[in-house]
Design a protein around this motif. Structure first.
Motif, mmCIF file in Angstrom:
data_model
loop_
_atom_site.group_PDB
_atom_site.id
_atom_site.type_symbol
_atom_site.label_atom_id
_atom_site.label_comp_id
_atom_site.label_asym_id
_atom_site.label_seq_id
_atom_site.Cartn_x
_atom_site.Cartn_y
_atom_site.Cartn_z
ATOM 1 N N LEU A 1 -1.526 2.766 -5.259
ATOM 2 C CA LEU A 1 -2.665 2.798 -4.342
ATOM 3 C C LEU A 1 -3.467 1.519 -4.519
ATOM 4 O O LEU A 1 -3.712 1.070 -5.637
ATOM 5 N N ASN B 1 0.838 -1.180 0.000
ATOM 6 C CA ASN B 1 0.000 0.000 0.000
ATOM 7 C C ASN B 1 0.882 1.242 0.000
ATOM 8 O O ASN B 1 2.042 1.182 0.349
ATOM 9 N N TRP C 1 -9.865 8.707 -2.096
ATOM 10 C CA TRP C 1 -9.606 8.561 -3.538
ATOM 11 C C TRP C 1 -10.798 7.850 -4.199
ATOM 12 O O TRP C 1 -11.190 6.768 -3.782
ATOM 13 N N TYR D 1 -6.939 7.486 2.024
ATOM 14 C CA TYR D 1 -5.477 7.591 2.081
ATOM 15 C C TYR D 1 -5.135 8.868 2.820
ATOM 16 O O TYR D 1 -5.802 9.889 2.658
ATOM 17 N N GLU D 2 -4.067 8.809 3.622
ATOM 18 C CA GLU D 2 -3.548 10.046 4.194
ATOM 19 C C GLU D 2 -2.484 10.584 3.248
ATOM 20 O O GLU D 2 -1.519 9.876 2.942
ATOM 21 N N THR E 1 0.592 3.788 1.908
ATOM 22 C CA THR E 1 0.765 4.403 3.224
ATOM 23 C C THR E 1 1.645 3.513 4.088
ATOM 24 O O THR E 1 1.659 2.304 3.929
ATOM 25 N N SER F 1 4.086 10.706 0.598
ATOM 26 C CA SER F 1 3.217 9.551 0.401
ATOM 27 C C SER F 1 1.790 10.029 0.200
ATOM 28 O O SER F 1 1.310 10.809 1.019
ATOM 29 N N PRO F 2 1.127 9.620 -0.900
ATOM 30 C CA PRO F 2 1.655 8.757 -1.949
ATOM 31 C C PRO F 2 2.650 9.532 -2.820
ATOM 32 O O PRO F 2 2.449 10.729 -3.065
#
Lengths: 206, 465
Positions: free
Chosen positions: B349, B45, B404, B355-356, B47, B342-343
């Motif tokens: 993803l 991932n 997202w 997502y952070e 994250t 990140s990302p």
């Protein structure tokens, strides 16, 4: 409750008295001199060379283009190339006229000849950092000779030149006036609204 | 232990530098993609949390496979000690506590600095792996390096700092002397002015380590330079000082006296212990907010003068050539900059969802006041949260939750510092400074970075402005 409070007050008062009596032992901030360190000897300081562009700080000694030619072959050519064209080390000559350029596909050629503003820098750098595998191994005459040779190959001084403190400081490098002060922070033009520059991926943002 | 090899620098024209850096990064990525602990492993991932989940998953499998002896052997990483991995760490004792030790990281952590293989490893640089960075401090062993004559090995009991030139009493200080002066600590970033030099005319490097890895933050401890200069007594008319390293390059830079007296200091400590050899052990000049190369390592000498010395590094190297043929000299300050770590490039993803978005912002002119994040290439912006305390001239961590939707997105961050300066787009920088060759004026590129998130979740470095 009140007993406890007054007991702790008494302790605090006692502590303050102690602190006050010891105050002379505490140094005020920003105190100088502290008296640390020693005075260096003249010979210790003489080991350092850092010339200024006007020639102050350059040591005694001299060397010719011919002497530099011979030294270059043995000390420098393996990294900088037999024609000073560069190799593992930087290219040293050529490139005049390439600095004015707004073509992103064409790189400017920055060398001692085209880019360096002061000849004293050449002495300084060779003296303390060259050759890379044995820095500091060249004596002052040898460094002057190498300066003379490189400047001669760069067609900045004649081939029969000799360099010493006075001559080196008097050399006018081609790019002497090529430097300007920092203009930042910049006032940027507004962000372009359209068309967007999109590099590195195929389509427009969906 | 993984080997990372990068192609040798050829003595070609300047435009090949970017190509060679890209090739080098490609080779490193091949190793990363086959490493299940890497954020670049397909299936990892984007994250840090996700990365760990994947890691635990892979360990469980390893444990099951090795169920007969009950132990699996993890591949040790650089900077770690390798230990047997039990299938269930609650069923066997762990390894014993040593009577004396200097700790190491987990054998499962694989992030490393990566060197660009210049022709000689004596004058070279390594990038900090920002993609996995957490918080604001860079581990000392991952702090980026830039050295011009190798890493000097210096016995501190034999090391001296000389202060001479335009001073009333020249001084020679041992390290013991230096440490007797009142001390100070400051948490601050150092950034190489060449950070991002490959990104001027086209997106080149694939990862944030390659595009932004020449910046790091440590807590540095030492003595104010002002204290040292006052001890020697600066004479009237002194305007500059030369700082010289005790390495093979005897690296030298001229520093304006005004800056020296304002906030420079001499560091002997880094992150709570002695400064690392590659960062200048036993003593380094710290010049808060100025470009990295003026932070002279292995500091052995300060010569006070009325003029700059015009050393090689401040004439032929760290100057910024404009299309006019004129070069900007003494361009010291590192201006406001930020990047999403990140990302970031080469991560994938794992489908739509939460997502952070997190990254780092910094400015050499002050504190970070605000960071805005865009997911649509700069059309709309949303303010990110800053991790406190926010310190001036220091990496500042920002975070923003993001949902997202699975559609193509372009992630950007934009930093505003305490002077009001707004981090520019690449288009604004190029409109101002032009492009003198494929890597432009090389130094001080602080433009907004764009990461494209494709519909398959793949993140890549793009230019969008």
């Amino acid at each position: 409750m009140s007993t406890t409070t007054s007991a702790s007050s008494r302790i605090a008062v006692g502590f303050l008295v102690l602190a006050a009596s010891a105050a002379s032992a505490w140094a005020a901030g920003g105190h100088a001199p502290y008296g640390f360190g020693t005075t260096p000897t003249e010979s210790e300081l003489a080991a350092f060379t850092s010339p200024l562009p006007d020639g102050r700080g350059l040591p005694a000694g001299s060397g010719t283009v011919a002497q530099g030619d011979a030294l270059y072959k043995g000390q420098c050519a393996s990294c900088h190339g037999d024609k000073l064209q560069g190799g593992i080390g930087d290219r040293l000559i050529g490139g005049r006229g390439t600095l004015v350029n707004d073509n992103p596909a064409k790189a400017p050629i920055k060398t001692v000849e085209s880019y360096w503003p002061y000849a004293t820098t050449l002495f300084d750098y060779i003296k303390r950092a060259m050759p890379q595998n044995m820095p500091g191994s060249l004596n002052d005459d040898q460094v002057y000779a190498l300066c003379a040779y490189i400047l001669s190959e760069a067609k900045i001084v004649p081939a029969d030149s000799s360099m010493d403190a006075k001559a080196l400081a008097a050399v006018k490098m081609p790019n002497r006036d090529g430097f300007i002060p920092d203009h930042r922070p910049e006032k940027f033009p507004p962000v372009a609204k359209s068309p967007h520059q999109m590099l590195g991926f195929a389509g427009p943002l969906k | 232990m993984r080997e990372r090899r990068m192609p040798a620098e050829k003595s070609g024209p300047q435009d090949s530098v970017a190509d060679m850096l890209r090739e080098a990064e490609d080779r490193a990525l091949v190793a990363d993609r086959s490493d299940p602990h890497s954020p670049y492993h397909p299936g990892a991932n984007a994250t840090p949390g996700g990365r760990r989940r994947f890691m635990f998953g892979s360990l469980a499998v390893a444990g099951a496979v090795a169920s007969l002896p009950g132990l699996a052997r993890a591949k040790g990483s650089l900077g770690s000690e390798e230990h047997d991995v039990p299938a269930d760490a609650t069923k066997v004792p762990g390894y014993p506590l040593a009577d004396e030790s200097y700790g190491t990281r987990s054998q499962f952590e694989t992030e490393v600095r990566v060197r660009f293989k210049t022709a000689t490893p004596l004058s070279s640089w390594t990038f900090t792996p920002l993609q996995g960075s957490l918080g604001i401090v860079t581990p000392s062993g991952l702090h980026f390096e830039r050295s011009h004559g190798g890493t000097a090995v210096i016995d501190p009991s034999k090391h001296n700092l000389f202060v001479h030139g335009m001073v009333r009493s020249p001084k020679k200080f041992s390290m013991k002397d230096i440490k007797r002066f009142p001390s100070m600590s400051r948490t601050m970033f150092i950034e190489c002015s060449g950070n991002g030099l490959t990104e001027w005319s086209k997106p080149t490097m694939k990862t944030v380590q390659g595009t932004h890895g020449l910046t790091s933050t440590s807590e540095w401890t030492g003595v104010p330079l002002r204290t040292i200069l006052e001890e020697a007594g600066v004479k009237p008319g002194a305007k500059w000082l030369l700082a010289e390293g005790g390495d093979a390059a005897a690296m030298t830079r001229s520093i304006p006296m005004e800056k020296a007296l304002k906030d420079c200091f001499l560091a002997y400590g880094q992150n709570g212990e002695a400064i690392r050899p590659e960062q200048g052990y036993p003593l380094r000049l710290m010049v808060p907010g100025f470009e990295g190369n003026v932070h002279i390592k292995w500091l052995r000498r300060i010569e006070v003068s009325d003029a700059p010395f015009m050393t090689r590094e401040e004439t032929s190297k760290y100057t910024d050539l404009m299309p006019s043929g004129k070069a900007v000299q003494f361009s010291f300050e590192m201006e406001a900059k930020s990047v999403i770590t990140s990302p970031s490039g080469e991560m994938t993803l794992d489908g739509p969802g939460f997502y952070e978005i997190t990254g780092l912002a910094w400015s050499g002119r002050g504190a970070v006041r605000r960071v805005d994040v865009s997911a649509d290439g700069g059309k709309t912006w949303r303010q990110a949260a800053l991790q406190g305390p926010v310190m001036p001239i220091c990496h500042t961590r920002f975070r923003l939750p993001w949902q997202w939707d699975g559609k193509e997105a372009i992630l950007q961050s934009r930093c505003v510092d305490s002077t009001g300066y707004v981090q520019p787009t690449l288009g604004q920088v190029i409109a101002m400074r032009g492009l003198n060759g494929p890597i432009g004026s090389i130094y001080h590129l602080n433009a907004i970075q764009s990461w494209l998130v494709a519909t398959d979740g793949k993140v890549s470095n793009v230019h969008y402005y």
